[in-house]
Design a protein around this motif. Structure first.
Motif: not given
Length: 453
Positions: A246-265
């Motif tokens: 087994r070996r490490p891999a990684f996901n990528v997540i980028g967030r632009m949190d504007r504190q609107k409380g409703k996310w588009i993913v």
């Protein structure tokens, strides 16, 4: 590894001279990759599209140039860092959560009989054989799991029906393989009969071996002598050796949190068994285009972009994202998933072998939440395969299934199996930049309209 400059040159040649043959928005896109917005979207958003000419072709070339995308391998890791950098340049706060994935570096993987031998693809998670291999009479097993001789001590040759195969989880694959081992077979070799004649790699459970013994995959073009040998139950030897772990891999997540409380993913996988030019490349190019533009078009939403590794291990990376990093369902306004075969090239087969066509493979599926069906039919009209969307409560596949099961109520996704799906020859010939551009335009419009719902 594919030379990125060669792939870029080919993609530019495929775009042609940029001429426009008619007045529609999408015809303009095919010629120039200038992605306009529909009149239904607010004027402030209409002015924000900044897709540069050639950017989709350049992104495709860059993705293809990383070579093999097996999870945690050199190509997957380099690609992940590139995508993270692109998100950072677009203004996202980026994280790269680590996950553990299996790997197997093959050393000696083949099936041999007296007078013939052929390379086999070791089916993950690999159960290796002794260095000397495993030997026994070769017995054919059909797609229903029926054998024409006793399987005790045999090498089972599972002869799949013709299909665009994708995962060993499928009952059509797992059933006959399990039956062979239950009958006492020492090892199983699967003939992955499909449209290219080549080995079709199969997705697998990423946590534990799926089968009771060693399993290898055999190309249909190499299968004839072994199918003949199985008729008389000649002795065969299967060898699967190599370095496993087994070996490490990684996901990528980028967030632009504007504190609107409703996310588009917006999500897409990046990993796969081979180069994945059309399987994954279209989704990656579309994902990048949206990442550079959607945040400005949707100023009243928080925005998250996810790109997962571990896809070929039955969505292992996506499951980790859903558990640990994705916005919660109750705070998510809409989730768009860009899966396999977003805009792969179509082919003729038969008279002259396989011959590339300028059109798009129709074996791609658009799934949307039921309230979005009418909108999707309008926006994707004329896009082969996508113009007949399915409701998400009736059909889903891959990572989209996991997203829906996790409780996200407003979703859309594309997935499919193009002709070279999970085949080593899924290279730059299989993907067309203008077709990706016109598909991205429709998904952009869908995002904008879904955000207003």
């Amino acid at each position: 590894m594919t030379d990125p400059r060669s792939a870029r040159k080919l993609a530019r040649a495929q775009r042609g001279d940029g001429g426009v043959n008619g007045p529609t928005r999408r015809e303009v896109l095919v010629g120039a990759s200038s992605l306009s917005l529909t009149a239904a979207i607010p004027t402030a958003a209409q002015a924000t599209a900044t897709t540069k000419p050639n950017s989709i072709a350049d992104d495709l070339a860059r993705y293809i140039g990383f070579g093999s995308k097996q999870s945690g391998g050199e190509g997957d890791v380099a690609c992940g860092h590139w995508l993270a950098g692109e998100l950072e340049a677009a203004g996202f706060a980026v994280e790269k959560p680590v996950l553990s994935v299996p790997y197997f570096d093959p050393a000696h993987c083949e099936i041999a009989i007296d007078g013939a031998r052929a390379t086999v693809w070791p089916q993950p998670i690999v159960t290796p054989t002794p260095a000397s291999g495993l030997s026994g009479p070769l017995v054919r097993v059909d797609g229903a799991g029926r054998a024409d001789a006793p399987l005790l001590g045999a090498i089972a040759l599972v002869d799949l029906p013709y299909g665009r195969w994708s995962s060993a989880i499928s009952k059509s694959i797992r059933g006959p393989v399990d039956a062979a081992f239950e009958g006492g077979a020492k090892a199983v070799v699967i003939v992955t009969n499909g449209p290219t004649g080549k080995v079709i790699a199969l997705n697998a459970d990423g946590r534990a071996p799926m089968f009771a013994g060693p399993v290898g995959l055999l190309a249909p073009t190499d299968a004839a002598p072994f199918l003949s040998a199985a008729m008389t139950h000649e002795r065969a030897t299967v060898t699967l050796t190599g370095q496993a772990g087994r070996r490490p891999a990684f996901n990528v997540i980028g967030r632009m949190d504007r504190q609107k409380g409703k996310w588009i993913v917006i999500s897409t996988p990046r990993s796969g068994w081979y180069g994945c030019a059309a399987e994954r490349g279209g989704g990656i190019a579309a994902w990048l285009d949206l990442a550079r533009n959607i945040p400005r078009m949707l100023p009243d939403h928080d925005i998250a972009f996810l790109c997962n590794s571990g896809h070929e291990y039955e969505n292992l990376g996506a499951e980790e994202s859903l558990k640990a990093t994705a916005p919660k369902p109750e705070k998510t306004h809409f989730w768009l998933h860009l899966g396999a075969n977003l805009a792969a090239r179509d082919w003729h087969e038969g008279l002259f072998g396989l011959s590339a066509l300028p059109g798009t493979d129709s074996q791609r599926y658009l799934v949307v939440s039921p309230p979005l069906l009418a909108t999707a039919r309008r926006l994707f009209k004329g896009l082969v395969g996508l113009e007949g969307p399915y409701p998400s409560d009736k059909l889903s596949a891959g990572e989209l299934t996991a997203i829906i099961a996790a409780g996200y109520s407003s979703v859309a996704g594309v997935f499919g199996l193009h002709r070279f799906h999970h085949v080593a020859d899924d290279d730059e010939r299989c993907i067309d930049a203008p077709s990706v551009a016109v598909t991205v335009a429709a998904f952009r419009d869908l995002l904008l309209e879904a955000s207003q719902a």
